[in-house]
Structure formats: structure tokens, C-alpha cells
Design a protein around this motif. Structure first.
Motif, PDB file in Angstrom:
ATOM      1  N   GLU A  71       0.795  -1.228   0.000  1.00 47.83           N
ATOM      2  CA  GLU A  71       0.000   0.000   0.000  1.00 47.83           C
ATOM      3  C   GLU A  71       0.836   1.291   0.000  1.00 47.83           C
ATOM      4  O   GLU A  71       0.513   2.222  -0.735  1.00 47.83           O
ATOM      5  N   HIS A  74       1.762   2.275  -3.430  1.00 48.16           N
ATOM      6  CA  HIS A  74       0.609   2.812  -4.153  1.00 48.16           C
ATOM      7  C   HIS A  74       0.485   4.306  -3.872  1.00 48.16           C
ATOM      8  O   HIS A  74       0.284   5.107  -4.786  1.00 48.16           O
ATOM      9  N   GLU A  79      -1.274   6.973  -7.194  1.00 50.45           N
ATOM     10  CA  GLU A  79      -2.572   6.426  -6.807  1.00 50.45           C
ATOM     11  C   GLU A  79      -3.155   5.561  -7.930  1.00 50.45           C
ATOM     12  O   GLU A  79      -4.064   4.780  -7.711  1.00 50.45           O
ATOM     13  N   LEU A  81      -1.316   3.446  -9.713  1.00 51.33           N
ATOM     14  CA  LEU A  81      -0.519   2.227  -9.816  1.00 51.33           C
ATOM     15  C   LEU A  81      -1.397   1.017  -9.508  1.00 51.33           C
ATOM     16  O   LEU A  81      -2.056   0.967  -8.468  1.00 51.33           O
ATOM     17  N   SER A  82      -1.406   0.062 -10.415  1.00 54.42           N
ATOM     18  CA  SER A  82      -2.207  -1.148 -10.212  1.00 54.42           C
ATOM     19  C   SER A  82      -1.507  -2.104  -9.262  1.00 54.42           C
ATOM     20  O   SER A  82      -0.295  -2.310  -9.354  1.00 54.42           O
ATOM     21  N   ILE A  83      -2.297  -2.658  -8.348  1.00 57.53           N
ATOM     22  CA  ILE A  83      -1.817  -3.723  -7.472  1.00 57.53           C
ATOM     23  C   ILE A  83      -2.709  -4.926  -7.714  1.00 57.53           C
ATOM     24  O   ILE A  83      -3.918  -4.859  -7.502  1.00 57.53           O
TER      25      ILE A  83
END
Length: 174
Positions: A71, A74, A79, A81-83
């Protein structure tokens, strides 16, 4: 050996930050970061961003401590950015880590947020025991981040030629 230019592919290997002991009746999977772990995750994310380490995609174990470690990246990187949270990183083999890291995709930089012993074994496989041992002489520390560059795009079947471009940890070695 990677060149000094922009790598064809960059892989970040991040071990989850320090976790609390399981509470009575709590599964290992649900363990959360302790206070030091939350601080470690924040510090390593900020230091990585300061050094220009910005993955295009994060693939993290679904275990709570890995989610909590991912997290801060991120927030720090973007904000947007894909997780992707993937169950198989929790108890997967080195082959599982390689399949996920080197799957065919458009991103040229991927971060894996996972667990030991697989993160450490994967690093050893990619750069060799001597280089991995020099980077992490006391074992792969919690919130340790290895940055690996490749001159050619690796695949799950062929991922030789990694160069250890950096290794950071949020606290001094033991």
C-alpha cells in the motif's frame, strides 16, 4: 550483465515488512504488520521513490502483511498504480514467482511483494548465491527490496541475465 541504459525489464522483489505474531485463533495468513513493520513499509517506499524506483505494476500476495506492505508504494509512486493481489504468492514455489514476474504483459517494470523463503530463493536463482549473499548477508530482511535489471525481456522459461541494480532495507543490517 545489464547495461547502463534503460533496462528492457526491471523486476523489484520486496519481502513484506515486519509482521506481528499471530493472535490466539488468528491464522498466519491474517497476520498484520506490527508498528515497526508499518514504519518499515513507509520508509522503503519513500526511499525507493526518492531513488526513482517506480514499478508499473505491483503483484502482491493476498496475505494481510503483504497487502499492508504494498500500500505505501501505491501512495508514494502513484494512486493509479495497479496492485494485483494473487493467492498463489502466499504458498507458491519459486516457479510460481517466476511465472507471475515474467508473464507476458505490456509493463516493463514489475514488483513482486511476497514471503520468505521464496523471495530469497528467487533472488539467489536470478543473480546467484554469491551476489545475493553479498547484498543480504544475514538473509533477506523484512521490507528488503532488490532491484533487478534485464537487458532482454525475460520469460517464465528463460530469465537468465539478471543484474542486481540495487538493494535496500529500511534499517541497518544486524
Amino acid at each position: 550483465m545489464a547495461s547502463f541504459g534503460t533496462p528492457a525489464f526491471r523486476l523489484y522483489l520486496l519481502r513484506h515488512a515486519r509482521a506481528a505474531w499471530a493472535q490466539p485463533g488468528q491464522s498466519d495468513f491474517d497476520r498484520t504488520l506490527d508498528d515497526d513493520g508499518f514504519a518499515e513499509a513507509e520508509v522503503v517506499a519513500e526511499e525507493a521513490a526518492d531513488q526513482g524506483y517506480r514499478p508499473a505494476l505491483i503483484i502482491a500476495s493476498t496475505a494481510m502483511r503483504c497487502r499492508q506492505t504494498a500500500e505505501p508504494f501505491h501512495r508514494t509512486v502513484s494512486e493509479e498504480l495497479s496492485i494485483d493481489y494473487v493467492d498463489s504468492l502466499y504458498s507458491g514455489t519459486v516457479d510460481t514467482y517466476a511465472e507471475l514476474a515474467f508473464a507476458e504483459r505490456q509493463e516493463t517494470s514489475v514488483m513482486i511483494v511476497g514471503h520468505n523463503p521464496m523471495i530469497e530463493e528467487f533472488l539467489h536463482l536470478l543473480v546467484g548465491k554469491e551476489i545475493a549473499g553479498a547484498a543480504a548477508p544475514f538473509g533477506y530482511p523484512t521490507a528488503g527490496l532488490a532491484v533487478l535489471d534485464f537487458d532482454t525481456r525475460p520469460t517464465a522459461e528463460d530469465y537468465g541475465g539478471a543484474c542486481l541494480a540495487g538493494f535496500m532495507t529500511p534499517r541497518p543490517a544486524r
